[in-house]
Motif scaffolding. Structure first.
Motif, PDB file in Angstrom:
ATOM      1  N   THR A  57      -9.407   1.366  12.534  1.00  0.00           N
ATOM      2  CA  THR A  57      -7.912   2.020  12.598  1.00  0.00           C
ATOM      3  C   THR A  57      -7.418   1.929  10.821  1.00  0.00           C
ATOM      4  OG1 THR A  57      -7.339   1.077  14.737  1.00  0.00           O
ATOM      5  CG2 THR A  57      -5.681   1.438  13.333  1.00  0.00           C
ATOM      6  N   VAL A  58      -7.908   0.924  10.383  1.00  0.00           N
ATOM      7  CA  VAL A  58      -7.201   0.973   8.893  1.00  0.00           C
ATOM      8  C   VAL A  58      -8.077   1.480   7.955  1.00  0.00           C
ATOM      9  CG1 VAL A  58      -5.668  -1.233   9.455  1.00  0.00           C
ATOM     10  CG2 VAL A  58      -8.069  -1.287   8.406  1.00  0.00           C
ATOM     11  N   ARG A  59      -9.454   1.772   8.189  1.00  0.00           N
ATOM     12  CA  ARG A  59     -10.364   2.363   7.355  1.00  0.00           C
ATOM     13  C   ARG A  59     -10.699   1.379   6.420  1.00  0.00           C
ATOM     14  NH1 ARG A  59     -12.515   5.414  10.746  1.00  0.00           N
ATOM     15  NH2 ARG A  59     -13.857   6.087   9.054  1.00  0.00           N
ATOM     16  N   LEU A  60     -11.392   1.778   5.338  1.00  0.00           N
ATOM     17  CA  LEU A  60     -11.721   0.926   4.265  1.00  0.00           C
ATOM     18  C   LEU A  60     -11.139   0.829   2.915  1.00  0.00           C
ATOM     19  CD1 LEU A  60     -15.440   1.435   5.192  1.00  0.00           C
ATOM     20  CD2 LEU A  60     -14.049  -0.318   5.783  1.00  0.00           C
ATOM     21  N   THR A  61      -9.779   1.268   3.106  1.00  0.00           N
ATOM     22  CA  THR A  61      -9.001   1.460   1.857  1.00  0.00           C
ATOM     23  C   THR A  61      -8.982   0.308   0.933  1.00  0.00           C
ATOM     24  OG1 THR A  61      -7.060   1.174   2.630  1.00  0.00           O
ATOM     25  CG2 THR A  61      -7.688   3.305   2.539  1.00  0.00           C
ATOM     26  N   MET A  62      -9.101  -0.697   1.610  1.00  0.00           N
ATOM     27  CA  MET A  62      -9.143  -2.254   0.933  1.00  0.00           C
ATOM     28  C   MET A  62     -10.473  -2.645   0.528  1.00  0.00           C
ATOM     29  SD  MET A  62      -6.200  -2.919   0.017  1.00  0.00           S
ATOM     30  CE  MET A  62      -6.394  -4.417  -0.476  1.00  0.00           C
ATOM     31  N   GLY A  63     -11.388  -1.903   0.511  1.00  0.00           N
ATOM     32  CA  GLY A  63     -12.855  -1.936  -0.015  1.00  0.00           C
ATOM     33  C   GLY A  63     -13.845  -2.272   1.144  1.00  0.00           C
ATOM     34  N   ALA A  64     -15.196  -2.589   0.652  1.00  0.00           N
ATOM     35  CA  ALA A  64     -16.241  -3.134   1.561  1.00  0.00           C
ATOM     36  C   ALA A  64     -15.878  -4.329   2.365  1.00  0.00           C
ATOM     37  CB  ALA A  64     -17.542  -3.041   0.777  1.00  0.00           C
ATOM     38  N   GLY A  86       0.863  -1.047   0.046  1.00  0.00           N
ATOM     39  CA  GLY A  86      -0.031   0.296  -0.133  1.00  0.00           C
ATOM     40  C   GLY A  86       0.914   1.203  -0.134  1.00  0.00           C
ATOM     41  N   ASN A  87       0.338   2.238   0.278  1.00  0.00           N
ATOM     42  CA  ASN A  87       0.891   3.740   0.526  1.00  0.00           C
ATOM     43  C   ASN A  87       1.402   3.809   1.875  1.00  0.00           C
ATOM     44  OD1 ASN A  87      -1.762   4.184   1.584  1.00  0.00           O
ATOM     45  ND2 ASN A  87      -2.097   5.666   0.325  1.00  0.00           N
ATOM     46  N   ASN A  88       2.057   5.003   2.258  1.00  0.00           N
ATOM     47  CA  ASN A  88       2.727   5.149   3.558  1.00  0.00           C
ATOM     48  C   ASN A  88       1.538   5.200   4.488  1.00  0.00           C
ATOM     49  OD1 ASN A  88       1.899   7.688   2.562  1.00  0.00           O
ATOM     50  ND2 ASN A  88       3.313   8.736   3.664  1.00  0.00           N
ATOM     51  N   ILE A  89       0.134   5.732   4.330  1.00  0.00           N
ATOM     52  CA  ILE A  89      -0.863   5.931   5.209  1.00  0.00           C
ATOM     53  C   ILE A  89      -1.277   4.681   5.594  1.00  0.00           C
ATOM     54  CG2 ILE A  89      -3.130   6.754   5.401  1.00  0.00           C
ATOM     55  CD1 ILE A  89      -2.355   8.881   3.610  1.00  0.00           C
ATOM     56  N   ARG A  90      -1.379   3.499   4.356  1.00  0.00           N
ATOM     57  CA  ARG A  90      -1.872   2.257   4.659  1.00  0.00           C
ATOM     58  C   ARG A  90      -0.815   1.606   5.763  1.00  0.00           C
ATOM     59  NH1 ARG A  90      -3.434  -1.051  -0.157  1.00  0.00           N
ATOM     60  NH2 ARG A  90      -5.211   0.294  -0.184  1.00  0.00           N
ATOM     61  N   GLN A  91       0.274   1.902   5.587  1.00  0.00           N
ATOM     62  CA  GLN A  91       1.431   1.191   6.167  1.00  0.00           C
ATOM     63  C   GLN A  91       1.266   1.669   7.734  1.00  0.00           C
ATOM     64  OE1 GLN A  91       5.570   2.704   5.795  1.00  0.00           O
ATOM     65  NE2 GLN A  91       6.468   0.864   6.656  1.00  0.00           N
ATOM     66  N   GLN A  92       1.078   2.881   8.024  1.00  0.00           N
ATOM     67  CA  GLN A  92       0.917   3.259   9.353  1.00  0.00           C
ATOM     68  C   GLN A  92      -0.224   2.842   9.790  1.00  0.00           C
ATOM     69  OE1 GLN A  92       1.006   7.587   8.716  1.00  0.00           O
ATOM     70  NE2 GLN A  92       3.200   7.569   8.085  1.00  0.00           N
ATOM     71  N   ASN A  93      -1.320   2.810   9.466  1.00  0.00           N
ATOM     72  CA  ASN A  93      -2.732   2.199   9.707  1.00  0.00           C
ATOM     73  C   ASN A  93      -2.667   0.751  10.293  1.00  0.00           C
ATOM     74  OD1 ASN A  93      -3.796   4.876   9.584  1.00  0.00           O
ATOM     75  ND2 ASN A  93      -5.109   4.563   7.748  1.00  0.00           N
ATOM     76  N   TYR A  94      -2.115  -0.049   9.201  1.00  0.00           N
ATOM     77  CA  TYR A  94      -2.112  -1.365   9.632  1.00  0.00           C
ATOM     78  C   TYR A  94      -1.128  -1.736  10.673  1.00  0.00           C
ATOM     79  CZ  TYR A  94      -5.475  -3.264   6.098  1.00  0.00           C
ATOM     80  OH  TYR A  94      -6.590  -3.481   5.601  1.00  0.00           O
ATOM     81  N   GLU A 150       5.815  -6.671   7.565  1.00  0.00           N
ATOM     82  CA  GLU A 150       6.452  -6.627   6.330  1.00  0.00           C
ATOM     83  C   GLU A 150       5.796  -5.809   5.291  1.00  0.00           C
ATOM     84  OE1 GLU A 150       8.089 -10.274   4.914  1.00  0.00           O
ATOM     85  OE2 GLU A 150       8.935 -10.767   7.250  1.00  0.00           O
ATOM     86  N   PHE A 151       6.072  -4.670   5.080  1.00  0.00           N
ATOM     87  CA  PHE A 151       5.177  -3.822   4.199  1.00  0.00           C
ATOM     88  C   PHE A 151       6.267  -3.393   3.154  1.00  0.00           C
ATOM     89  CE2 PHE A 151       4.157   0.325   2.901  1.00  0.00           C
ATOM     90  CZ  PHE A 151       2.830   0.385   2.518  1.00  0.00           C
ATOM     91  N   ALA A 152       5.405  -3.142   1.940  1.00  0.00           N
ATOM     92  CA  ALA A 152       6.060  -2.705   0.635  1.00  0.00           C
ATOM     93  C   ALA A 152       5.240  -1.983  -0.164  1.00  0.00           C
ATOM     94  CB  ALA A 152       6.882  -3.821  -0.045  1.00  0.00           C
ATOM     95  N   ASP A 153       5.656  -1.185  -1.101  1.00  0.00           N
ATOM     96  CA  ASP A 153       4.840  -0.666  -2.227  1.00  0.00           C
ATOM     97  C   ASP A 153       4.296  -1.854  -3.155  1.00  0.00           C
ATOM     98  OD1 ASP A 153       6.233  -0.466  -4.913  1.00  0.00           O
ATOM     99  OD2 ASP A 153       4.375   0.848  -5.047  1.00  0.00           O
ATOM    100  N   TYR A 154       3.102  -1.732  -3.885  1.00  0.00           N
ATOM    101  CA  TYR A 154       2.675  -2.734  -4.559  1.00  0.00           C
ATOM    102  C   TYR A 154       3.591  -3.727  -5.444  1.00  0.00           C
ATOM    103  CZ  TYR A 154      -0.580  -5.466  -7.492  1.00  0.00           C
ATOM    104  OH  TYR A 154      -1.466  -6.358  -8.177  1.00  0.00           O
ATOM    105  N   THR A 155       4.567  -2.840  -6.364  1.00  0.00           N
ATOM    106  CA  THR A 155       5.488  -3.632  -7.029  1.00  0.00           C
ATOM    107  C   THR A 155       6.480  -4.235  -6.390  1.00  0.00           C
ATOM    108  OG1 THR A 155       4.745  -1.656  -8.771  1.00  0.00           O
ATOM    109  CG2 THR A 155       6.817  -3.215  -9.218  1.00  0.00           C
TER     110      THR A 155
END
Lengths: 299, 432
Positions: B342-349, B45-53, B72-77
């Motif tokens: 905390t993580v909100r709904l950035t990964m969908g419903a 994800g992006n840095n916001i998702r990293q922080q939230n998760y 273990e976090f990284a950008d999608y690619t």
């Protein structure tokens, strides 16, 4: 040689070998073994997830019919043939200017070297987008005189040229080496040339260039090999695609796409070995031809 | 310079390079922390998702002190690249998200542990139909943890200011009507905006287009599910739109797959996934964005609607002693609304219907918009959809390249469509 001094030297030799062990281990594990493994993988179909499957020369035969492969060869060759001479010429020009004893030489030398340190970084690639993009500095400048420019990075005719400019801009490393070479040319030779009536151009042609040929040769080899391996700038600027329309599809970028996007490691390994062979051949040719134009002071 | 001098320069430069190379390594190790079980959790994800998760996983560990989670976090690619090397080294995280092109590739390589026998992971809230759609080849071995649907997202603030009305979903909401609107808008609006970015490579809307024409993206037996004509019709729709000035040029949007932060101020609508509104709308905080389900072609067959699930899995070789803890983590991800706060709904419903209801209570206006459009699609009749088969992982990159060639006039639509179908087919054949 006495037995005592032989023993001493042997002891020194043993100590040297002990100190070399970390390097030798590193070379073996990080370079030699992966190198040999990739040679084996070049003859297999290997997707990382499953064991490699021996396919003989299939990967190499595949290249012949692979349009993307030929596109990447074309882009890389153009880049090497255009950017390396331009970069060396620019570096030599700047080295000659700096060699004339400017005040603040140390500052200029550092300032000119700076792009070499940053040239392969993500930040510079992003900066390039800000300069050559649709809303970039160049188009903003053109707009002031009524010209509407399109993104230089998204036009297949100009995208590669922007990367060549980027490479030329990172002239600092060869420039410093040229500068070191210029400092080694004895002043007496210039004095003698001046006494004989040679002007600046003749001095450059008949004194500087011949005595600098080993340095030119050295820089040529280094920069050619580096240009064949160009990756970061193209990856960042094209978003890893090699676009627009394959115009920045460098060979190493294509290897990366096959290896780490398509997970076709067998094909990627074959591509890598072809590149290594190409670089070896080009370097060997450079050395062969060098005896006709490189002048060593002791020859 | 003599030969010795030349060698000195060469050696000196080589040593300097070696010294610099020697300084470039970096060390690392596990993040540590107390606990009886340590699990590695990998996501992108992006840095916001990293922080939230990261925060949510810490909250989980606080509530479950015997379980430590190493993020273990990284950008999608980069995430996909790292997973590849981890798989090669058999060093796969215990719990990992699965990038969409790799779902069936990993399945074929038996990377997933089955999930229906882990006592700490509950399935009670899901209907039988839901569970069937979650399965891969009849096995419940991945966990869908969100739902995306294909949407048209429009800038309501700009539309209102410019006097544009986006048609309501229904008989008038067709692809042709949308194209007419985008072209007309691009020709005459005060902000000199275009209708949309050029996005024929957007996968979810492309899949919607195919299903409305009786085709599909992938078949059940792992082949290309669309014809050259089906793909050609989609590319043709975009080419007509682009030529009529209804979409941004490649130059204006700086290439395929444009950055929303850059093009958001240049367009009225965007083709996207339903969940994108949550992060994308924040980039233009003064403007209000709304969603419409993808337009519908006349004569679209029943069941053309579909849901896309991002998935996560437990690694096949996880220590048996860690399995229940891993099940607990997965359960926390999908069956507990607290994590979503905390993580909100950035990964969908949420896939869990009860959690989706609970989420509506604390959702932001953008999240509510997304939940509403997904709920509507979820309630519709849906024929099965199949995941991308092994060997097709680069299909979107290839599609982007061919769309680019078409837009640059280097390839005609029929030739481009054939090339794409052939290239994807060749990749699948190689992987078979």
């Amino acid at each position: 040689m006495t037995s005592r001094s032989r023993f001493y030297l042997n002891r020194q030799g043993r100590a040297a070998h002990v100190f070399l062990i970390p390097w030798q281990l590193g070379f073996l594990l990080i370079t030699a073994v992966p190198l040999l493994a990739s040679l084996y993988l070049a003859f297999t179909n290997y997707d990382i997830l499953n064991p490699p499957e021996w396919t003989g020369l299939e990967n190499f035969q595949r290249m012949i019919h692979d349009d993307q492969f030929w596109a990447s060869v074309r882009v890389t060759l153009i880049y090497v043939l255009v950017s390396v001479p331009l970069q060396l010429a620019f570096a030599l020009l700047l080295a000659l200017i700096l060699d004339r004893g400017l005040s603040g030489l140390a500052f200029y030398r550092s300032a000119f070297y700076l792009p070499s340190l940053l040239g392969s970084s993500v930040a510079i690639a992003i900066l390039w987008r800000e300069i050559f993009g649709d809303d970039g500095l160049i188009n903003k400048g053109l707009a002031l005189i009524g010209i509407h420019g399109e993104s230089w990075l998204q036009n297949p005719s100009t995208a590669l040229a922007t990367l060549i400019v980027l490479n030329v801009w990172t002239f600092g490393s060869p420039m410093v080496i040229f500068l070191a070479g210029l400092r080694q040319i004895p002043d007496e030779l210039y004095e003698a040339a001046r006494v004989d009536g040679a002007g600046i151009v003749k001095q450059f042609r008949h004194v500087t260039v011949p005595l600098l040929t080993p340095i030119i040769f050295f820089n040529l080899i280094l920069q050619t090999i580096g240009a064949f391996q160009t990756f970061t700038q193209a990856h960042i600027i094209s978003g890893g695609t090699g676009g627009p329309a394959n115009s920045t599809l460098f060979y190493t970028l294509y290897i990366y796409q096959q290896g780490f996007v398509a997970f076709d490691m067998g094909y990627a390994s074959a591509l890598a070995w072809v590149l290594m062979a190409a670089i070896a051949v080009v370097t060997a040719l450079h050395f062969l031809v060098s005896k006709y134009w490189v002048f060593y002071g002791d020859s | 310079m003599d030969r010795r001098g030349f060698l000195k320069v060469s050696l000196g430069t080589g040593l300097a390079a070696a010294a610099v190379a020697g300084c470039s390594g970096s060390g690392g190790g596990p993040s540590g922390g107390g606990g009886d079980v340590t699990l590695r959790y990998a996501w992108w994800g992006n840095n916001i998702r990293q922080q939230n998760y990261t925060k949510a996983l810490k909250q989980f560990s606080t509530a479950n002190p015997s379980i430590t989670i190493e993020p273990e976090f990284a950008d999608y690619t980069a995430f996909q690249e790292r997973m590849t090397t981890q798989i090669a080294a058999r060093d796969v995280p215990d719990i990992f998200w699965i990038a969409s092109p790799q779902v069936m590739t990993y399945h074929k390589s038996k990377l997933y542990r089955k999930l229906d026998d882990i006592p700490t992971l509950k399935w009670d809230d899901y209907s039988k139909e839901d569970l069937e759609t979650f399965k891969l080849d009849g096995q419940l071995n991945t966990l869908p943890f969100g739902i995306f649907t294909p949407v048209i997202r429009y800038n309501e603030t700009v539309a209102t200011a410019d006097g544009v009305t986006i048609p309501a979903e229904g008989p008038g909401w067709t692809w042709d009507a949308l194209a007419e609107l985008l072209v007309a808008y691009s020709k005459n609006n005060p902000g000199k905006r275009k209708g949309t970015p050029y996005a024929p490579d957007h996968d979810l809307t492309f899949e919607a287009w195919l299903r409305q024409r009786g085709e599909q993206l992938w078949t059940q037996d792992g082949q290309v599910g669309f014809t050259v004509d089906g793909l050609g019709s989609w590319l043709d729709w975009w080419e007509k739109l682009r030529k009529a000035g209804g979409a941004l040029s490649l130059s204006e949007q700086e290439g395929m797959g444009p950055d929303w932060a850059q093009v958001g101020k240049k367009v009225l609508v965007n083709f996207g996934n339903s969940n994108h509104i949550i992060d994308d709308a924040k980039m233009f905080p003064k403007e209000k964005f709304r969603l419409r389900a993808a337009p519908i072609a006349a004569g679209a067959p029943a069941g053309h609607k579909y849901l896309y699930f991002p998935r996560m899995a437990i690694y096949q070789r996880i220590d048996d002693g860690n399995l229940e803890a891993a099940g607990k983590v997965l359960d926390y991800n999908v069956n507990n609304a607290e994590m979503l706060k905390t993580v909100r709904l950035t990964m969908g419903a949420p896939t869990n219907p009860k959690v989706a209801e609970q989420a509506a209570a604390f959702a932001s206006p953008d999240e509510k918009e997304m939940l509403a459009v997904v709920a509507k699609e979820r309630a519709a009749e849906r024929k099965p959809r199949y995941e991308a088969p092994p060997g097709s992982s680069t299909w979107r990159t290839t599609m982007g390249r061919i769309c680019e060639e078409i837009a640059l006039g280097k390839t005609a639509v029929p030739a481009g469509a054939k090339k794409l179908v052939d290239e994807i087919g060749a990749g699948i054949k190689r992987a078979a």
